[in-house]
Scaffold this active site. Structure first.
Site, PDB file in Angstrom:
ATOM      1  N   SER A   1     -18.405 -22.442  20.005  1.00 35.47           N
ATOM      2  CA  SER A   1     -18.516 -23.675  19.358  1.00 35.47           C
ATOM      3  C   SER A   1     -17.795 -24.740  20.065  1.00 35.47           C
ATOM      4  O   SER A   1     -18.174 -25.142  21.245  1.00 35.47           O
ATOM      5  CB  SER A   1     -18.136 -23.401  17.763  1.00 35.47           C
TER       6      SER A   1
ATOM      7  N   ASP B   1     -29.287 -20.600  15.651  1.00 36.08           N
ATOM      8  CA  ASP B   1     -28.283 -21.534  15.276  1.00 36.08           C
ATOM      9  C   ASP B   1     -29.070 -22.944  15.342  1.00 36.08           C
ATOM     10  O   ASP B   1     -29.497 -23.308  16.383  1.00 36.08           O
ATOM     11  CB  ASP B   1     -27.115 -21.105  16.244  1.00 36.08           C
TER      12      ASP B   1
ATOM     13  N   HIS C   1     -24.969 -18.743  15.047  1.00 32.91           N
ATOM     14  CA  HIS C   1     -23.652 -19.582  15.492  1.00 32.91           C
ATOM     15  C   HIS C   1     -22.539 -18.338  15.906  1.00 32.91           C
ATOM     16  O   HIS C   1     -21.918 -18.184  17.138  1.00 32.91           O
ATOM     17  CB  HIS C   1     -23.266 -20.451  14.589  1.00 32.91           C
TER      18      HIS C   1
END
Length: 474
Positions: free
Chosen positions: A170, A395, A451
């Site tokens: 991320s 994601d 994710h």
């Protein structure tokens, strides 16, 4: 050329004497386990300059730790705890729904490496600052992460000369290459590579690609897609990132509302949304966004979404926890705040209540880096580091298409054209995703993962990490 501010860091990092692994950091008993592990694990603080204290949790490799590399892991946010990666993704123990018990993770990454999970920056998780001021930025975080790594190796000198890998997901798409830029200048560190999962590599590319992702996954519909093409595109190029056309901005607001506000799980399009689809809460939330962000929403739609920033809700009230959308942090929060667990992890009394993500850190974080192209090109220059950019392909927070575009934009020499990569499931070969390999860097997707790749596809993630860490073909 070494920047002038970097030299004092080297001096600070080198001036301390060497000692053995700190016995007072060793975890001798961890609550919630059916049986205590055979491998050693440590938890404590890395005390830095200016009164910053970063909490770490270190687990040695489950076998032959002296022969295994050292891996640093960072979660993103900015403002989210790396212990989340430990407890819910690829740590040796997985938190159970009751918030009290842990189960052994069959696909733990410390089967392959010695793993360090660092809570960074100060204010995240159990990390804290003496002055309780939690305003920071990309450059300062990189410097402090570097100093924390050096302090860790001072405490654990037996790992100082090992092969070192920097990894994260991320917003670690910013953290990791920024940190790697400092590590590569330190002759005492033996960095071999870096891996970033579902990383934020470029704001503009991430935003532009999300519109295509949303349309071709059936989220937008023909009318909205036609409006976006009409108002946001010119001469074969589309700008969904910072449009100047009012009609484009209005269309983008509608698109963002579908992706971020309708109840879809932005971290995994095909996963359910924990807590269900928002009802009347949604209207209140939209009003809070408009109030807190003002006109910046019109100018830069992405600032109002969860894709780049934890939403500016009124979570400053006592007892209100900041959870990423469609996630439930009750179990890890319950476990980490248990007094017996705090004691086992050697958490100091000054440390705050543990939260998955810190609203204060996120709100006060200054984003200086909008694209990490320069950092990657400098890391690729020596042609000695193995770099992996990987994405779960469902994601929407940091979608695979944006990172694929980003890696392609580095214009490295293609070694292996895009192809499926395979792994065995119960003795049968299956497609794990797709991979394209360049000189010293690869872009890889994991089929059916969101994710948090190791959470959604633990076996595929384990195989990918094994091939990366062991310098094997994907």
């Amino acid at each position: 050329m070494v920047p002038s501010w970097f030299l004092p860091l080297l001096v600070l990092a080198a001036c301390a004497g060497v000692r053995t692994a700190p016995a007072d950091h060793e975890i001798t008993y961890l609550p919630g386990l059916p049986k205590q592990p055979a491998f050693k694990q440590y938890s404590g603080y890395l005390d830095l300059r200016q009164g910053k204290h970063l909490h770490y949790w270190f687990v040695e490799a489950q076998s032959d730790p002296e022969k295994k590399p050292l891996v640093l892991w960072l979660n993103g946010g900015p403002g989210c705890s790396s212990i989340t990666g430990f407890l819910t993704e690829h740590g040796p123990f997985t938190i159970q729904p009751d918030g009290k018990s842990l189960a052994y993770n069959v696909y733990a990454w410390n089967k392959l490496a010695n793993m360090v999970y660092l809570e960074s920056p100060a204010g995240v998780g159990y990390s804290y600052s003496d002055d309780k001021v939690y305003s920071t930025n990309d450059t300062e975080v990189a410097q402090n992460n570097y100093l924390a790594l050096k302090e860790f190796l001072r405490l654990f000198p037996e790992h100082a000369k090992k092969d070192l890998y920097l990894t994260g997901e991320s917003y670690a798409g910013i953290y990791i290459p920024m940190l790697a830029m400092l590590v590569m200048q330190d002759p005492d560190l033996n960095m071999k590579g870096l891996a970033v999962g579902n990383g934020l590599s470029c704001y503009e590319t991430n935003d532009n690609s999300l519109v295509y992702f949303a349309y071709y996954h059936g989220l937008l519909g023909t009318r909205l897609w036609t409006d976006l093409q009409t108002y946001c595109c010119s001469k074969g190029k589309c700008n969904f990132h910072d449009p100047s056309n009012l009609n484009c901005t209005l269309s983008m607001m509608e698109m963002i509302n579908i992706v971020d506000e309708s109840g879809l799980n932005i971290y995994n399009l095909y996963a359910p949304c924990a807590g269900g689809v928002p009802g009347s809460y949604r209207y209140e939330r939209d009003m809070l966004i408009a109030h807190d962000l003002g006109n910046s929403f019109i100018q830069h739609p992405q600032r109002a979404s969860w894709r780049q920033n934890l939403v500016q809700l009124s979570v400053g009230k006592k007892g209100v926890r900041l959870d990423p959308p469609c996630t439930n942090s009750t179990a890890p929060s319950t476990y980490m705040n248990c007094p017996e667990v705090r004691k086992a992890l050697h958490i100091r009394d000054l440390a705050p209540t543990w939260q998955m993500c810190s609203f204060e850190v996120n709100r006060n974080y200054k984003r200086l880096i909008k694209r990490v192209e320069d950092q990657y090109l400098k890391l690729l220059g020596p042609m000695k580091y193995r770099i992996l950019v990987y994405n779960g392909d469902v994601d929407m927070a940091c979608n695979f298409l944006g990172d694929e575009w980003f890696v392609d934009s580095l214009r490295q020499k293609v070694q292996v054209q895009r192809r499926p990569w395979l792994y065995k499931v119960e003795g049968e070969e299956q497609i794990g995703g797709f991979v394209k390999e360049f000189t010293n860097i690869a872009f890889l997707t994991i089929k059916g993962a969101g994710h948090m790749v190791p959470t959604d596809q633990p076996l595929a993630a384990f195989i990918m990490f094994s091939r990366f860490i062991n310098q094997q073909p994907y």
